[in-house]
Design a protein around this motif. Structure first.
Motif, PDB file in Angstrom:
ATOM      1  N   CYS A   1     -15.521 -13.062  -4.319  1.00  0.00           N
ATOM      2  CA  CYS A   1     -16.611 -14.259  -4.158  1.00  0.00           C
ATOM      3  C   CYS A   1     -16.897 -14.681  -2.931  1.00  0.00           C
ATOM      4  O   CYS A   1     -17.733 -15.214  -2.293  1.00  0.00           O
ATOM      5  CB  CYS A   1     -16.457 -15.221  -5.371  1.00  0.00           C
ATOM      6  SG  CYS A   1     -16.594 -14.613  -7.048  1.00  0.00           S
TER       7      CYS A   1
ATOM      8  N   VAL B   1     -10.671 -11.800  -7.575  1.00  0.00           N
ATOM      9  CA  VAL B   1     -11.886 -12.087  -7.649  1.00  0.00           C
ATOM     10  C   VAL B   1     -12.359 -13.140  -6.870  1.00  0.00           C
ATOM     11  O   VAL B   1     -13.603 -13.158  -6.361  1.00  0.00           O
ATOM     12  CB  VAL B   1     -12.377 -12.423  -9.126  1.00  0.00           C
ATOM     13  CG1 VAL B   1     -13.806 -12.770  -9.339  1.00  0.00           C
ATOM     14  CG2 VAL B   1     -11.739 -10.980 -10.018  1.00  0.00           C
TER      15      VAL B   1
ATOM     16  N   THR C   1     -14.184 -19.135  -9.932  1.00  0.00           N
ATOM     17  CA  THR C   1     -13.008 -19.125  -9.018  1.00  0.00           C
ATOM     18  C   THR C   1     -12.838 -20.198  -8.050  1.00  0.00           C
ATOM     19  O   THR C   1     -12.179 -20.065  -6.935  1.00  0.00           O
ATOM     20  CB  THR C   1     -13.512 -17.669  -8.081  1.00  0.00           C
ATOM     21  OG1 THR C   1     -14.522 -17.784  -7.702  1.00  0.00           O
ATOM     22  CG2 THR C   1     -13.165 -16.324  -9.040  1.00  0.00           C
TER      23      THR C   1
ATOM     24  N   LEU D   1     -16.522 -13.387 -15.448  1.00  0.00           N
ATOM     25  CA  LEU D   1     -17.347 -12.324 -14.657  1.00  0.00           C
ATOM     26  C   LEU D   1     -18.700 -12.775 -14.556  1.00  0.00           C
ATOM     27  O   LEU D   1     -19.401 -12.298 -13.522  1.00  0.00           O
ATOM     28  CB  LEU D   1     -17.091 -11.023 -15.542  1.00  0.00           C
ATOM     29  CG  LEU D   1     -15.931 -10.272 -15.653  1.00  0.00           C
ATOM     30  CD1 LEU D   1     -15.748  -9.109 -16.319  1.00  0.00           C
ATOM     31  CD2 LEU D   1     -15.308  -9.904 -14.185  1.00  0.00           C
TER      32      LEU D   1
ATOM     33  N   ALA E   1     -18.823 -15.881 -11.912  1.00  0.00           N
ATOM     34  CA  ALA E   1     -17.275 -15.618 -10.995  1.00  0.00           C
ATOM     35  C   ALA E   1     -17.158 -16.560  -9.918  1.00  0.00           C
ATOM     36  O   ALA E   1     -16.350 -17.049  -9.558  1.00  0.00           O
ATOM     37  CB  ALA E   1     -17.137 -14.223 -10.594  1.00  0.00           C
TER      38      ALA E   1
END
Length: 432
Positions: free
Chosen positions: A155, A151, A99, A92, A95
């Motif tokens: 992003c 996520v 990702t 988190l 992120a």
């Protein structure tokens, strides 16, 4: 025969397949002149090939003796919890980096190779592919992938907003007829799922047991996978809290969320920068608490509900810590023993004190946690959130979220310090 096939797939085919894919990744990185990822992919390819060849020869993976501390941590519930929660918090926090497709594939390699080679025992790893737990393992993998992918989309939209572009969902908002666009996709998905179920039923026998015997109780007696998280929660909380209060508060929080969260940003598109708290608490609550409790209860609990990451053949042994309330731990500090507060013959210090004084440390800890902490956040870092959602909604959900965070706090307190309850009033049957 099925288990021999499973062992071959786990210890030979899986690292070999990863090695082949990593070779292609290394060639692609070389063509793009991404030399950092080229060396990473090359190292992963060597590790995969080495592991597959060593498994075929019946030897030990060369790196396992050097990384034996991972197996030691894997046998500790506190170590497993800290690794899982630390990985989620790092995901988190970074992120946008975590990702990236390359990083996502690197995480897949680390998890698979770590579980296969650094796992507590082959029997424990084989349980991941057992006929009773294979579906849960597959569902966990699917949940991890889609959380990561969601996520990632958030992003990507945040990156587009910084460049002055709108969310990607706005560009895909064109309406198309349900027939045949959606119906064809649903039909194909139905056929694929039916095929997988058919192959699964042929490969694995039905997990049927002997007829029920009232004179024999299985050890451990586990609930179905969707209730085993609550069963695991009973280790750390009073049964009334773990079985009734906490699930009801969770349902209440989900029901009130649409009415309390009046933030218009993030409706209809994925975003992380505009709603970091909502996304962060969802990911941590869904993966770090709910799925983590299910995995602990399903894969790590043996006879007597003891924590047994290795073979389940240690009936009679106990790996549970010596649990005691916070008051007993506090009043056992040497300074109180030296002063002799409330101590009589045959009693501990906590037993010789009035209940209110005895539980004063726990009451102060709960007062600071549920009173002073949300008040300081409302006046500090979260004052803009309070201004947006209102005072009543802020205090309601801050208390609910703090109650949610007590789950990992009490788990760590139980495993590290052996604290069973923060406050315990057996006189009125009140425990927390």
């Amino acid at each position: 025969m099925v288990f021999n096939l499973i062992d071959t797939m786990i210890y030979v085919f899986t690292p070999l397949a990863l090695a082949c894919i990593n070779v292609l990744w290394a060639l692609k990185a070389k063509r793009r002149q991404e030399w950092g990822w080229f060396w990473v992919a090359g190292l992963l390819s060597i590790l995969g090939l080495t592991g597959a060849v060593t498994s075929v020869a019946g030897g030990q993976v060369p790196l396992k003796p050097w990384l034996g501390w991972l197996a030691v941590v894997g046998r500790s519930p506190a170590g497993i919890a800290l690794m899982v929660w630390g990985a989620i918090l790092l995901f988190l926090w970074k992120a946008a980096w975590c990702t990236r497709p390359e990083v996502g594939w690197l995480l897949v390699n680390i998890v698979i190779l770590g579980v296969v080679w650094m796992g507590p025992s082959p029997d424990w790893i084989r349980r991941l592919a057992d006929s009773e737990t294979f579906a849960v393992s597959a569902m966990l993998c699917v949940s991890l992938f889609f959380v990561w992918y969601g996520v990632k989309q958030a992003c990507d939209n945040d990156r587009r907003s910084k460049q002055g572009q709108g969310p990607l969902e706005l560009e895909l908002a064109a309406k198309v007829p349900t027939w045949p666009n959606l119906v064809y996709i649903e039909l194909i998905c139905i056929l694929v799922v039916l095929t997988l179920i058919l192959l699964w039923s042929l490969a694995f026998p039905a997990p049927l047991e002997a007829p029920a015997n009232p004179s024999f109780t299985p050890n451990p007696a586990k609930a179905p996978w969707y209730f085993v998280g609550i069963q695991e929660l009973l280790v750390y909380f009073d049964p009334s809290l773990a079985g009734v209060v906490l699930p009801c508060l969770l349902i209440l929080a989900l029901a009130l969320l649409p009415y309390a969260d009046i933030n218009p940003r993030g409706n209809g598109y994925y975003t992380f920068r505009e709603r970091p708290w909502a996304v962060g608490f969802f990911v941590f609550g869904f993966l770090g608490i709910w799925w983590f409790l299910i995995v602990l209860g399903l894969f790590f609990r043996g006879p007597g509900w003891n924590f047994l990451p290795a073979q389940v053949n240690l009936a009679g042994s106990s790996t549970e810590p010596m649990s005691r309330p916070l008051s007993e731990l506090f009043w056992s500090i040497p300074i109180w023993k030296a002063l002799g507060f409330g101590m009589t013959t045959g009693q501990t210090i906590s037993e010789g004190l009035p209940p209110a004084i005895r539980e004063l440390p726990g009451l102060l800890a709960l007062g600071v946690y549920f009173g002073i902490l949300p008040f300081s956040l409302a006046r500090g870092r979260l004052r803009h959130v309070r201004a947006e959602v209102g005072t009543v909604a802020f205090w309601t959900f801050s208390l609910l979220l703090l109650l949610l965070v007590t789950v990992p706090i009490k788990m760590l307190a139980y495993w590290i310090f052996g604290i069973s309850y923060i406050v315990a009033f057996p006189e009125i049957d009140l425990y927390f």
